[in-house]
Design a protein around this motif. Structure first.
Motif, PDB file in Angstrom:
ATOM      1  N   GLU A   1       0.809  -1.176   0.000  1.00  0.00           N
ATOM      2  CA  GLU A   1       0.000   0.000   0.000  1.00  0.00           C
ATOM      3  C   GLU A   1       0.862   1.254   0.000  1.00  0.00           C
ATOM      4  OE1 GLU A   1      -3.380  -0.715   2.590  1.00  0.00           O
ATOM      5  OE2 GLU A   1      -3.616   1.406   2.454  1.00  0.00           O
ATOM      6  N   SER A   2       1.920   1.177   0.585  1.00  0.00           N
ATOM      7  CA  SER A   2       2.822   2.302   0.642  1.00  0.00           C
ATOM      8  C   SER A   2       3.319   2.629  -0.760  1.00  0.00           C
ATOM      9  CB  SER A   2       3.946   1.927   1.587  1.00  0.00           C
ATOM     10  OG  SER A   2       5.101   2.559   1.270  1.00  0.00           O
ATOM     11  N   GLU A   3       3.548   1.610  -1.560  1.00  0.00           N
ATOM     12  CA  GLU A   3       3.978   1.835  -2.941  1.00  0.00           C
ATOM     13  C   GLU A   3       2.870   2.503  -3.735  1.00  0.00           C
ATOM     14  OE1 GLU A   3       5.245  -0.905  -6.567  1.00  0.00           O
ATOM     15  OE2 GLU A   3       6.108  -1.530  -4.659  1.00  0.00           O
ATOM     16  N   VAL A   4       1.632   2.110  -3.485  1.00  0.00           N
ATOM     17  CA  VAL A   4       0.484   2.707  -4.164  1.00  0.00           C
ATOM     18  C   VAL A   4       0.344   4.160  -3.725  1.00  0.00           C
ATOM     19  CG1 VAL A   4      -2.037   2.626  -4.382  1.00  0.00           C
ATOM     20  CG2 VAL A   4      -0.704   0.534  -4.456  1.00  0.00           C
ATOM     21  N   GLU A   5       0.538   4.396  -2.443  1.00  0.00           N
ATOM     22  CA  GLU A   5       0.445   5.759  -1.945  1.00  0.00           C
ATOM     23  C   GLU A   5       1.529   6.631  -2.565  1.00  0.00           C
ATOM     24  OE1 GLU A   5       0.600   5.560   2.295  1.00  0.00           O
ATOM     25  OE2 GLU A   5      -1.485   4.955   2.453  1.00  0.00           O
ATOM     26  N   GLN A   6       2.706   6.047  -2.719  1.00  0.00           N
ATOM     27  CA  GLN A   6       3.809   6.784  -3.320  1.00  0.00           C
ATOM     28  C   GLN A   6       3.506   7.114  -4.791  1.00  0.00           C
ATOM     29  OE1 GLN A   6       7.340   4.474  -2.770  1.00  0.00           O
ATOM     30  NE2 GLN A   6       7.589   5.102  -0.636  1.00  0.00           N
ATOM     31  N   LEU A   7       2.935   6.140  -5.484  1.00  0.00           N
ATOM     32  CA  LEU A   7       2.561   6.362  -6.878  1.00  0.00           C
ATOM     33  C   LEU A   7       1.484   7.441  -6.984  1.00  0.00           C
ATOM     34  CD1 LEU A   7       2.517   2.782  -8.427  1.00  0.00           C
ATOM     35  CD2 LEU A   7       4.045   4.661  -9.007  1.00  0.00           C
ATOM     36  N   VAL A   8       0.507   7.352  -6.094  1.00  0.00           N
ATOM     37  CA  VAL A   8      -0.565   8.346  -6.086  1.00  0.00           C
ATOM     38  C   VAL A   8       0.007   9.715  -5.756  1.00  0.00           C
ATOM     39  CG1 VAL A   8      -2.674   9.091  -4.884  1.00  0.00           C
ATOM     40  CG2 VAL A   8      -2.409   6.719  -5.590  1.00  0.00           C
ATOM     41  N   ALA A   9       0.902   9.754  -4.766  1.00  0.00           N
ATOM     42  CA  ALA A   9       1.508  11.024  -4.379  1.00  0.00           C
ATOM     43  C   ALA A   9       2.331  11.583  -5.541  1.00  0.00           C
ATOM     44  CB  ALA A   9       2.376  10.835  -3.131  1.00  0.00           C
ATOM     45  N   ALA A  10       3.057  10.704  -6.254  1.00  0.00           N
ATOM     46  CA  ALA A  10       3.853  11.144  -7.394  1.00  0.00           C
ATOM     47  C   ALA A  10       2.934  11.658  -8.496  1.00  0.00           C
ATOM     48  CB  ALA A  10       4.731  10.005  -7.891  1.00  0.00           C
ATOM     49  N   GLN A  11       1.850  10.934  -8.757  1.00  0.00           N
ATOM     50  CA  GLN A  11       0.890  11.353  -9.774  1.00  0.00           C
ATOM     51  C   GLN A  11       0.244  12.685  -9.381  1.00  0.00           C
ATOM     52  OE1 GLN A  11      -0.022  10.117 -12.811  1.00  0.00           O
ATOM     53  NE2 GLN A  11       1.687   8.707 -12.623  1.00  0.00           N
ATOM     54  N   LEU A  12      -0.073  12.814  -8.106  1.00  0.00           N
ATOM     55  CA  LEU A  12      -0.683  14.048  -7.612  1.00  0.00           C
ATOM     56  C   LEU A  12       0.294  15.212  -7.757  1.00  0.00           C
ATOM     57  CD1 LEU A  12      -3.109  15.376  -6.264  1.00  0.00           C
ATOM     58  CD2 LEU A  12      -2.125  14.772  -4.053  1.00  0.00           C
ATOM     59  N   ALA A  13       1.560  14.982  -7.425  1.00  0.00           N
ATOM     60  CA  ALA A  13       2.579  16.034  -7.563  1.00  0.00           C
ATOM     61  C   ALA A  13       2.734  16.415  -9.036  1.00  0.00           C
ATOM     62  CB  ALA A  13       3.903  15.563  -6.974  1.00  0.00           C
ATOM     63  N   GLN A  14       2.729  15.412  -9.899  1.00  0.00           N
ATOM     64  CA  GLN A  14       2.839  15.684 -11.340  1.00  0.00           C
ATOM     65  C   GLN A  14       1.615  16.465 -11.824  1.00  0.00           C
ATOM     66  OE1 GLN A  14       3.442  12.201 -13.752  1.00  0.00           O
ATOM     67  NE2 GLN A  14       3.906  13.410 -15.577  1.00  0.00           N
ATOM     68  N   CYS A  15       0.445  16.144 -11.350  1.00  0.00           N
ATOM     69  CA  CYS A  15      -0.777  16.862 -11.726  1.00  0.00           C
ATOM     70  C   CYS A  15      -0.702  18.306 -11.256  1.00  0.00           C
ATOM     71  CB  CYS A  15      -1.996  16.173 -11.116  1.00  0.00           C
ATOM     72  SG  CYS A  15      -2.454  14.659 -11.979  1.00  0.00           S
ATOM     73  N   GLU A  16      -0.174  18.508 -10.037  1.00  0.00           N
ATOM     74  CA  GLU A  16      -0.045  19.874  -9.522  1.00  0.00           C
ATOM     75  C   GLU A  16       0.940  20.675 -10.374  1.00  0.00           C
ATOM     76  OE1 GLU A  16       0.999  19.484  -5.391  1.00  0.00           O
ATOM     77  OE2 GLU A  16      -1.045  19.033  -4.808  1.00  0.00           O
ATOM     78  N   ARG A  17       2.059  20.046 -10.773  1.00  0.00           N
ATOM     79  CA  ARG A  17       3.024  20.723 -11.645  1.00  0.00           C
ATOM     80  C   ARG A  17       2.388  21.063 -12.993  1.00  0.00           C
ATOM     81  NH1 ARG A  17       6.555  16.861  -9.495  1.00  0.00           N
ATOM     82  NH2 ARG A  17       6.441  15.623 -11.387  1.00  0.00           N
TER      83      ARG A  17
END
Length: 125
Positions: free
Chosen positions: A1-17
């Protein structure tokens, strides 16, 4: 789950950028539109200024032509005024000559009448 959270967080950061980049692009686009509008307005102003300049030059040429015409009219008026004064002087001189001639004629008539009067008396019976 931590890997999924990291992916989501990375995707979210990319979306914000991407969102930030989109906003920046929109701001740049808005600025470019405003700059283009300002350039169009400036070009129109320069065009109006050029047109006004041409009109001012045409008016200046017209004014110069009218001024020249006015000066020529003044010269002609002065010429004719001078001629009129000359004619008035000539008329005054001729009037004086005429008056002198009339006086001379009157004097001659008086002399003639005076010469005839004694002759008429001596001719009487």
């Amino acid at each position: 789950e931590s890997e999924v959270e990291q992916l989501v967080a990375a995707q979210l950061a990319q979306c914000e950028r991407l969102y930030d980049m989109t906003e920046e692009l929109q701001e740049r686009h808005q600025f470019q539109q405003e700059e283009a509008a300002a350039q169009d307005e400036f070009i129109a102003y320069v065009g109006d200024h050029d047109e006004n300049l041409h009109q001012a030059e045409a008016l200046a040429q017209t004014a110069q032509a009218l001024w020249s015409e006015h000066q020529e009219d003044q010269k002609q008026e002065e010429h004719w005024h001078s001629k009129a004064e000359e004619i008035v002087r000539e008329i005054a001189g001729l009037t004086l000559v005429l008056q002198t001639a009339e006086q001379d004629i009157a004097d001659l008539r008086t002399q003639l009448v005076a010469k005839r009067a004694p002759a008429a008396v001596s001719d009487a019976p």
